[in-house]
Design an enzyme around this catalytic site. Structure first.
Site, mmCIF file in Angstrom:
data_model
loop_
_atom_site.group_PDB
_atom_site.id
_atom_site.type_symbol
_atom_site.label_atom_id
_atom_site.label_comp_id
_atom_site.label_asym_id
_atom_site.label_seq_id
_atom_site.Cartn_x
_atom_site.Cartn_y
_atom_site.Cartn_z
ATOM 1 N N HIS A 338 0.831 -1.203 0.000
ATOM 2 C CA HIS A 338 0.000 0.000 0.000
ATOM 3 C C HIS A 338 0.863 1.249 0.000
ATOM 4 C CE1 HIS A 338 -3.052 2.927 1.098
ATOM 5 N NE2 HIS A 338 -3.859 2.073 0.475
ATOM 6 N N ASP A 397 -7.913 -5.307 -0.618
ATOM 7 C CA ASP A 397 -8.341 -6.218 -1.676
ATOM 8 C C ASP A 397 -7.977 -7.672 -1.438
ATOM 9 O OD1 ASP A 397 -9.526 -4.221 -3.372
ATOM 10 O OD2 ASP A 397 -7.508 -3.474 -3.703
HETATM 11 N N1 COA Z 1 3.733 -7.244 -5.433
HETATM 12 C C1 COA Z 1 4.966 -7.128 -6.013
HETATM 13 N N2 COA Z 1 5.750 -6.055 -5.837
HETATM 14 C C2 COA Z 1 5.284 -5.096 -5.013
HETATM 15 C C3 COA Z 1 4.055 -5.161 -4.365
HETATM 16 C C4 COA Z 1 3.266 -6.294 -4.607
HETATM 17 N N3 COA Z 1 2.080 -6.424 -4.055
HETATM 18 N N4 COA Z 1 3.886 -4.068 -3.602
HETATM 19 C C5 COA Z 1 4.979 -3.311 -3.790
HETATM 20 N N5 COA Z 1 5.801 -3.942 -4.645
HETATM 21 C C6 COA Z 1 7.056 -3.477 -5.168
HETATM 22 C C7 COA Z 1 6.788 -2.433 -6.197
HETATM 23 O O1 COA Z 1 6.633 -3.034 -7.463
HETATM 24 C C8 COA Z 1 8.034 -1.564 -6.145
HETATM 25 O O2 COA Z 1 9.028 -2.165 -6.919
HETATM 26 P P1 COA Z 1 9.638 -1.424 -8.209
HETATM 27 O O3 COA Z 1 10.317 -0.209 -7.665
HETATM 28 O O4 COA Z 1 10.544 -2.436 -8.786
HETATM 29 O O5 COA Z 1 8.474 -1.095 -9.093
HETATM 30 C C9 COA Z 1 8.403 -1.648 -4.702
HETATM 31 O O6 COA Z 1 7.778 -2.825 -4.169
HETATM 32 C C10 COA Z 1 7.992 -0.452 -3.900
HETATM 33 O O7 COA Z 1 6.653 -0.174 -4.167
HETATM 34 P P2 COA Z 1 5.796 0.710 -3.158
HETATM 35 O O8 COA Z 1 6.410 2.064 -3.109
HETATM 36 O O9 COA Z 1 5.590 -0.044 -1.925
HETATM 37 O O10 COA Z 1 4.432 0.659 -3.877
HETATM 38 P P3 COA Z 1 3.593 1.836 -4.525
HETATM 39 O O11 COA Z 1 3.194 2.805 -3.489
HETATM 40 O O12 COA Z 1 4.288 2.331 -5.743
HETATM 41 O O13 COA Z 1 2.314 1.019 -4.984
HETATM 42 C C11 COA Z 1 0.605 -0.550 -4.738
HETATM 43 C C12 COA Z 1 1.349 0.607 -4.089
HETATM 44 C C13 COA Z 1 -0.601 -0.852 -3.897
HETATM 45 C C14 COA Z 1 0.144 -0.152 -6.154
HETATM 46 C C15 COA Z 1 1.543 -1.762 -4.797
HETATM 47 O O14 COA Z 1 1.828 -2.179 -3.507
HETATM 48 C C16 COA Z 1 0.954 -2.881 -5.610
HETATM 49 O O15 COA Z 1 1.147 -2.912 -6.813
HETATM 50 N N6 COA Z 1 0.194 -3.820 -4.961
HETATM 51 C C17 COA Z 1 -0.499 -4.853 -5.696
HETATM 52 C C18 COA Z 1 -1.774 -4.312 -6.301
HETATM 53 C C19 COA Z 1 -2.845 -4.074 -5.262
HETATM 54 O O16 COA Z 1 -3.114 -4.920 -4.435
HETATM 55 N N7 COA Z 1 -3.484 -2.916 -5.333
HETATM 56 C C20 COA Z 1 -4.535 -2.531 -4.425
HETATM 57 C C21 COA Z 1 -4.117 -1.371 -3.580
HETATM 58 S S1 COA Z 1 -5.319 -1.015 -2.333
#
Ligand code: COA
Length: 460
Positions: A338, A397
């Site tokens: 998140h 989710d």
């Molecule tokens: N699966 C795989 N990798 C993940 C991840 C996940 N669930 N959550 C974070 N990461 C990775 C990101 O890809 C990122 O790597 P990168 O720099 O190589 O792209 C790294 O961890 C840091 O990301 P972060 O800053 O924590 O995430 P964000 O704030 O950019 O994005 C989300 C937040 C929610 C979009 C992200 O955690 C995600 O994609 N989750 C899965 C989708 C999801 O469940 N969405 C619903 C949100 S309520």
């Protein structure tokens, strides 16, 4: 080359070759060096270096509290979600204690800023019930005649179409926008269920049902009553759906769909355009679309992991997901991570508790335990595979789809249910942007293109 014969996204052979040429042309001229973001101090994804969001506005509506800053560093905490100063857990507890539905109350609180009195709540609930009917012939003309395999797409198109049924569609006064907001909050579930019924008939070749709603039903009751062919539901089922709707109703100004709604609102556009943008954003798999993706991901895990109770096997599959070797090849573990929450997302905590209650002593318990393993193992696998240091937790989710599945809600409605709940938050933010924003939202992009001469066509 013409694109006119490219039907339903399936291009004939020669057109696919033409499109490949266009893609090659695009790739040749459209590279941006990722290091340029740091060089120019551009905050990719509107995030600061420490992962916190760039401050883009001020709101009274909601506080998403996921960490505290300790000596300049983010310190993880259990997340809190606060609607107009009231912790959402207290809101839910209050409704549970009084054994009543709460989504309508949450919407009032979000829209107007204070808890409703008994009379205000009763009047508002009956106003919403009164407004849930769609305009005359809307269902026939807009929903029956133009079905979509995707209910989010149909929701967005229907919201846009409502513009034509509104004599004051462009009026951005408080009176008019509040009237439009209440209508949209009441109508979104009606559109969702009607679009689902039509999708069943046209795409799944099953029967569709258009049950007239009951005036005394809450929004959650109405959804179950009109969605199910036999109209039956239990109070426990409807109260749980109501709870899910409260939890999905709002999440601050910075979440992608609410921000999209605020961005469009700041240009002075109409309510239908602004809300359709929010729906379009929520549909994305990194946002609201993640709840359906979680269920697909779980199907892949169930198919490929022989022993669901074996942590090593589950972890190995999660590693493959992150390495983009399986699943949808995105490298994501859906339902995890998140932008704001660190140790825990309060919505996930509550949904998990309810999912466990429903799953206990049923055929769903093994699936629940598998989700629990994903939640437990994903952070360590992410850290092992990518060296990710950030603490990641289950988000809303991860367990919502499981709850919906146990409520016998079809997967194509998981994200639309999120939209039918979040409409309350979107409307509250649109009104706030109109009243307090006062300036078009217009960030900048650093241009890195080089100057070139214009060359006449026959000299290229
Ligand atoms: N699966 C795989 N990798 C993940 C991840 C996940 N669930 N959550 C974070 N990461 C990775 C990101 O890809 C990122 O790597 P990168 O720099 O190589 O792209 C790294 O961890 C840091 O990301 P972060 O800053 O924590 O995430 P964000 O704030 O950019 O994005 C989300 C937040 C929610 C979009 C992200 O955690 C995600 O994609 N989750 C899965 C989708 C999801 O469940 N969405 C619903 C949100 S309520």
């Amino acid at each position: 080359m013409t694109f006119s014969s490219v039907k339903y996204g399936v291009a004939p052979e020669e057109e696919r070759a033409d499109i490949k040429i266009l893609c090659d042309e695009y790739r040749k001229y459209n590279h941006i060096d990722p290091s340029a973001f740091d060089r120019y101090g551009v905050k990719r994804g509107l995030r600061n270096a420490d992962g916190t969001g760039v401050m883009a506005g001020i709101t009274n509506i909601c506080n998403v509290h996921g960490y505290v800053m300790d000596e300049g560093e983010k310190a993880p905490i259990d997340g809190e979600l606060i609607y107009r100063g009231i912790n959402v857990e207290k809101l839910i507890e209050g409704c549970e204690k009084e054994d009543r539905y709460g989504y309508e109350e949450a919407v009032w609180l979000l829209l107007f800023g204070n808890l409703p009195t008994k009379t205000q709540l009763a009047d508002f609930t009956s106003l919403l019930a009164h407004m849930r009917e769609l305009p005359d012939t809307f269902t026939e003309d807009m929903i029956l005649k133009a079905p979509s395999p995707n209910i989010m797409n149909k929701l967005a198109r229907s919201v846009l179409a409502l513009y034509s049924y509104d004599e004051d569609a462009d009026d951005c006064s408080l009176e008019n926008v509040l009237r439009q907001s209440v209508e949209l909050i009441a109508r979104m579930p009606t559109i969702m269920v009607s679009a689902y019924q039509v999708k069943r008939r046209f795409y799944d070749h099953k029967s569709m049902y258009f049950h007239p709603p009951k005036a005394h039903h809450s929004i959650a009751q109405t959804i179950l009553y009109t969605m199910r062919s036999d109209k039956t539901f239990t109070e426990e089922e409807a109260k749980l759906l109501d709870k899910c709707m409260i939890l999905h109703a709002e999440h601050g100004g910075g979440n992608n769909s609410t921000f999209a709604t605020r961005v469009l609102t700041s240009s002075g556009t109409d309510t239908y355009s602004a809300i359709a943008a929010g729906i379009g954003s929520l549909k994305g798999p990194l946002h609201g679309g993640a709840n359906a993706k979680v269920m697909h991901m779980m199907d892949c895990i169930k198919e490929n992991v022989k022993d669901w109770k074996n942590d090593d096997e589950v972890a190995e599959y999660l590693a493959k997901l992150i390495r983009k070797e399986c699943g949808d090849l995105s490298g994501k573990i859906y339902g995890m991570g998140h932008a704001v929450y660190t140790k825990s997302d309060p919505r996930a905590r509550i949904l998990k508790e309810n999912a466990l209650k429903l799953a206990q002593n049923t055929e769903f318990i093994d699936e629940f335990m598998l989700l629990d393993s994903v939640e437990r193992l994903a952070p360590q696998v992410l850290s092992a595979v990518k060296g990710e240091k950030k603490i990641i937790c289950a988000n809303v989710d991860l367990y919502s789809g499981m709850v919906y599945k146990m409520l016998r809600i079809p997967p194509e409605l998981y994200t639309p249910l999120f939209a039918s709940s979040r409409i309350g938050g979107w409307c509250a933010h649109r009104v706030e942007e109109l009243i307090t924003g006062g300036r078009i939202i217009r960030p900048a992009y650093k241009a890195v293109s080089k100057d070139c001469e214009y060359i006449p066509l026959n000299e290229r």
